[in-house]
Scaffold this active site. Structure first.
Site, PDB file in Angstrom:
ATOM      1  N   GLY A   1       2.029   3.296   6.293  1.00 55.95           N
ATOM      2  CA  GLY A   1       1.170   2.209   6.770  1.00 55.95           C
ATOM      3  C   GLY A   1       0.762   1.300   5.636  1.00 55.95           C
ATOM      4  NE  ARG A   2       3.953  -3.113   4.314  1.00 57.61           N
ATOM      5  CZ  ARG A   2       4.314  -3.551   3.111  1.00 57.61           C
ATOM      6  NH1 ARG A   2       3.444  -4.211   2.371  1.00 57.61           N
ATOM      7  NH2 ARG A   2       5.521  -3.325   2.656  1.00 57.61           N
ATOM      8  N   GLY A   3      -2.489  -1.100   4.226  1.00 63.03           N
ATOM      9  CA  GLY A   3      -3.922  -1.292   4.389  1.00 63.03           C
ATOM     10  C   GLY A   3      -4.413  -2.408   3.500  1.00 63.03           C
ATOM     11  N   GLY A   4      -5.706  -2.466   3.366  1.00 61.87           N
ATOM     12  CA  GLY A   4      -6.325  -3.551   2.631  1.00 61.87           C
ATOM     13  C   GLY A   4      -5.935  -3.606   1.170  1.00 61.87           C
ATOM     14  CG  MET A   5      -7.168  -0.839  -0.802  1.00 63.37           C
ATOM     15  SD  MET A   5      -8.171   0.127  -1.888  1.00 63.37           S
ATOM     16  CE  MET A   5      -7.223   1.608  -1.944  1.00 63.37           C
TER      17      MET A   5
ATOM     18  CB  VAL B   1      -0.189   4.922   2.926  1.00 61.71           C
ATOM     19  CG1 VAL B   1      -0.347   6.410   2.674  1.00 61.71           C
ATOM     20  CG2 VAL B   1      -1.513   4.213   2.824  1.00 61.71           C
TER      21      VAL B   1
ATOM     22  CE  LYS C   1      -4.404   2.658   0.677  1.00 64.54           C
ATOM     23  NZ  LYS C   1      -5.409   2.824   1.721  1.00 64.54           N
TER      24      LYS C   1
ATOM     25  CG  ASP D   1     -12.209  -0.162   5.029  1.00 63.81           C
ATOM     26  OD1 ASP D   1     -12.623  -0.822   5.999  1.00 63.81           O
ATOM     27  OD2 ASP D   1     -11.028  -0.174   4.648  1.00 63.81           O
TER      28      ASP D   1
END
Lengths: 213, 558
Positions: free
Chosen positions: B103-107, B110, B125, B218
């Site tokens: 997945g992709r997140g705010g920073m 992963v 990550k 978060d």
């Protein structure tokens, strides 16, 4: 952003008694605020041709020259008087350089809300305030900034002017009233109306986007 | 009486005054007390909040636009054109063999990866390059990740290590095989028991972290991983990035976070206000989502959502999902209070309430400060302003009612048994007063739609009261036998007005219904004066709100 008023009054009193160092101090302590006022009203085109420092210097010289007149009949608070001189000098600068484009001298109150370009102003705001912003909040603020700028651009001149005075120049309602020659309630109402329109524009989805160069 | 039609102007000048007051507070370096002012002027509250939000924006952006130092930093940043490359592509990354993207997140991104030297699978990550521009930022990241790595709790995904390869910061976590709460919720709301049972351990985990001095910052359903047994594990602990200095946010879409579960203080970027209760808010937002199948406040864009979070109360969960449990609704709404002080003080307290609910014990959300929610019942609606048009008239009306009732009792006392005088008094007398009342109201300015509605309810009650005399005659009853119905009719009128105007009228309604009972008892027991009692009660019902709104309209000072 404006220096403490009680000290200004004391300096004005001493300047009235012919104290040259008081005159100097009086002008110096307003330099930073004047510079901001000037910067706010110089668009990018003009910034390339004139140096804000030069305009501020002109303001200082003229203020020094006209100080006796002011001391003889101080109709407005000192900083509002300086602000008026600064505004006139900026208009002169536009006139002299006949800056092309929509920021013409007709729009003498041209306000430059600078675009952050690809760099979010909010990062800088965060830096300024030393506050915490999580990534999502920052992204949203970035969008908000764009929308705010576009909304301000769409307002009519009187509306934009009072918002600039109240928030960008940090004038109080009574100071804005004096500058505009209105009663305080009238200035308050104009401000309220302007904020309502601003708010409408902010809510308008079409107000978003990067319409500002 | 001769109220000049200018209530909007009056309202506007008060609003302008409040805005000036708030701006002044801000300039003095105080925390602007918006809610305090909003509570003092409830009928202006909604617009005040809206306009103040715009004013705050203006203040913030003005601070940027007028600061030359910032301008310079800014231009330099533009010219240098920061490269913002993505993270390593699948393949090898130091000691890690990248297996798939999770997945992709705010920073960052992963990955599921295999740590070759230890031969174990981990969640890797990789933080976006360029996210940490300075050494200080990187040091902070390492410190935070380091403290997250020290957390040891069965419901927190353990952080194994924090490191950096080729200037690319990364950290590894235990790989939790399963799904996330976000995926689970995409199928719709959860049954109450399941929701509470799932969230309580999450709250305990957050409480544990708070005790270790770490905020999550978060929390959202996608950060709650569910293992194969359905147990929740909180991930990304304390790693929500602080944005400081000259970090670049140039990407759109993929790396944008969501404000859906963010507390108002967080969404506003308020300085120094973030605390454990901010995480409590996010937990409440997750609970809300579990109960209703959607986040509490959701606008068409992230920006609209932030404005909603700052300004609006979420709709009660049961309005969204009628099957949601009333007590869980209370728990969620208490966690979602705009003012941090009104929320649960700790995540542990929220866990206590969830566990109490699971054990069928009474919950704390129903007591104490949660009187707030009940207070909402008695709140004014946005129509309540029309009462300002009526304040003085209502005081006169209370006098008229009292006089009519006292005269009626006097007639009774003097032994008048024929209906004639009473009918005259209650139809011609009251009707004349009603006509005068309405004429005065119309002279004061245009009549609004809501006022017309209320006038109709009122007229219906008068017709009903007049017809009581007809019924008494037709049924062969002595005159005034049915007079307790005056209380019932008036109580009904106030109940309708409570719904339209202000919840305070529930009190009047209840008082008038009770009066009807007492009147019946007095008549039966032969105690005289039941109609005077009605006169007193109904006069009070009109007089006090009349006085309140008359004062509020500002006419009292003129």
């Amino acid at each position: 952003m404006w220096p403490d008023a009680s000290q200004t009054i004391e300096l004005l009193r001493r300047a009235g008694e012919g104290d040259a160092s008081a005159v100097n101090g009086l002008l110096e302590r307003h330099r930073a605020a004047l510079r901001r006022i000037v910067m706010l009203r110089l668009d990018r085109g003009l910034q390339r041709r004139v140096d804000a420092s030069d305009i501020v210097q002109d303001v200082m010289i003229e203020a020094n020259r006209r100080l006796d007149d002011y001391l003889a009949a101080p109709n407005v608070p000192f900083h509002l008087w300086l602000r008026q001189i600064a505004r006139d000098r900026v208009i002169d600068a536009y006139r002299r350089h006949k800056v092309a484009g929509r920021r013409s001298i007709d729009r003498e109150q041209a306000l430059v809300v600078r675009s952050a370009g690809s760099q979010s102003a909010l990062d800088l705001a965060a830096q300024l305030a030393g506050r915490e912003l999580t990534p999502a909040a920052a992204a949203v603020w970035h969008e908000l900034e764009d929308r705010f700028r576009a909304a301000l651009e769409q307002l009519d001149e009187p509306d934009r002017e009072i918002i600039v005075m109240r928030h960008f120049e940090q004038l109080s309602n009574s100071e804005a009233a004096q500058t505009l020659g209105l009663s305080e309630p009238a200035a308050g109402m104009r401000y309220l109306r302007a904020m309502r329109r601003l708010r409408e524009m902010l809510d308008e989805p079409s107000a978003s986007g990067r319409s500002v160069p | 009486m001769n109220r000049q039609p200018d209530p909007p102007a009056d309202r506007d000048s008060r609003l302008a005054g409040l805005l000036a007051e708030l701006t002044e507070q801000l300039r003095q370096g105080q925390e602007p007390r918006v809610e305090e002012l909003a509570a003092r002027e409830p009928e202006l509250a909604a617009e005040l909040r809206e306009l103040w939000a715009a004013a705050l924006l203006a203040e913030r952006f003005a601070a940027i636009a007028s600061d030359e130092h910032l301008q310079a930093t800014w231009n330099a940043a533009l010219e240098s054109g920061m490269p913002t490359t993505g993270p390593a592509l699948p393949g090898h990354f130091g000691d890690f063999e990248i297996l798939e993207e999770l997945g992709r997140g705010g920073m960052g991104v992963v990955y599921r990866a295999r740590q070759v030297s230890l031969d174990r699978e981990v969640a890797l990550k990789v933080v976006l390059r360029g996210t940490w521009a300075s050494a200080a930022d990187l040091a902070r990241f390492r410190a935070e990740a380091g403290s997250a790595a020290r957390l040891s709790h069965p419901n927190i995904v353990p952080v194994y290590e924090v490191g950096q390869i080729d200037e690319q910061p990364y950290f590894t976590m235990k790989l939790v095989a399963g799904t996330t709460l976000a995926e689970r919720l995409s199928a719709g709301p959860l049954p109450g028991r399941e929701a509470a049972a799932l969230l309580a351990p999450v709250c305990r985990a957050i409480q544990y972290a708070h005790e270790q001095g770490l905020l999550h910052r978060d929390l959202k359903p996608s950060n709650v991983l569910l293992d194969a047994d359905g147990r929740p594990h909180v991930s990304d602990f304390g790693l929500a990035r602080r944005i400081e200095s000259d970090e670049r946010w140039t990407q759109t879409g993929a790396i944008l976070g969501t404000p859906l579960y963010m507390s108002p203080e967080q969404a506003a970027g308020s300085r120094g206000q973030l605390g454990p209760t901010s995480d409590v808010y996010s937990l409440g937002a997750i609970l809300y989502h579990m109960l209703t199948g959607r986040p509490p406040l959701q606008g068409p864009t992230a920006l609209d959502t932030v404005l909603l979070v700052l300004e609006q109360d979420p709709p009660p969960p049961r309005l969204v999902n009628p099957l949601a449990d009333a007590d869980l609704e209370m728990i969620a709404l208490r966690s979602l209070q705009k003012l941090p002080a009104l929320r649960y003080a700790t995540a542990g307290a929220l866990a206590d309430d969830l566990e109490a609910w699971l054990a069928d014990e009474p919950i704390a959300a129903r007591s104490g400060k949660f009187g707030q929610v009940f207070a909402r019942l008695f709140r004014e609606t946005h129509h309540a302003v029309v009462l300002e048009n009526w304040g003085l008239l209502w005081m006169w009306h209370s006098l008229a009612l009292l006089v009519i009732c006292l005269v009626t009792n006097a007639f009774q006392y003097r032994g008048i048994r024929s209906p004639g005088p009473y009918v005259m008094l209650w139809t011609v007398g009251l009707g004349t007063w009603a006509a005068i009342f309405w004429a005065l109201r119309r002279r004061a300015g245009p009549v609004t739609f809501v006022e017309r509605q209320i006038a109709h309810v009122w007229a219906s009650s008068m017709i009903g009261i007049a017809l009581l005399f007809v019924l008494e005659m037709l049924m062969g009853l002595p005159v005034l036998t049915l007079s307790p119905l005056l209380g019932l009719t008036s109580g009904m009128v106030f109940l309708v007005k409570a719904g339209i105007l202000t919840g305070e009228f529930y009190v009047q309604s209840a008082a008038l219904f009770a009066t009807a009972i007492v009147m019946a008892w007095m008549d039966r027991a032969g105690i005289p004066g039941s109609i005077s009692l009605f006169g007193l009660v109904s006069a009070a019902c009109f007089f006090f709100p009349g006085l309140k709104y008359w004062k509020q309209s500002g006419n009292a000072e003129r």
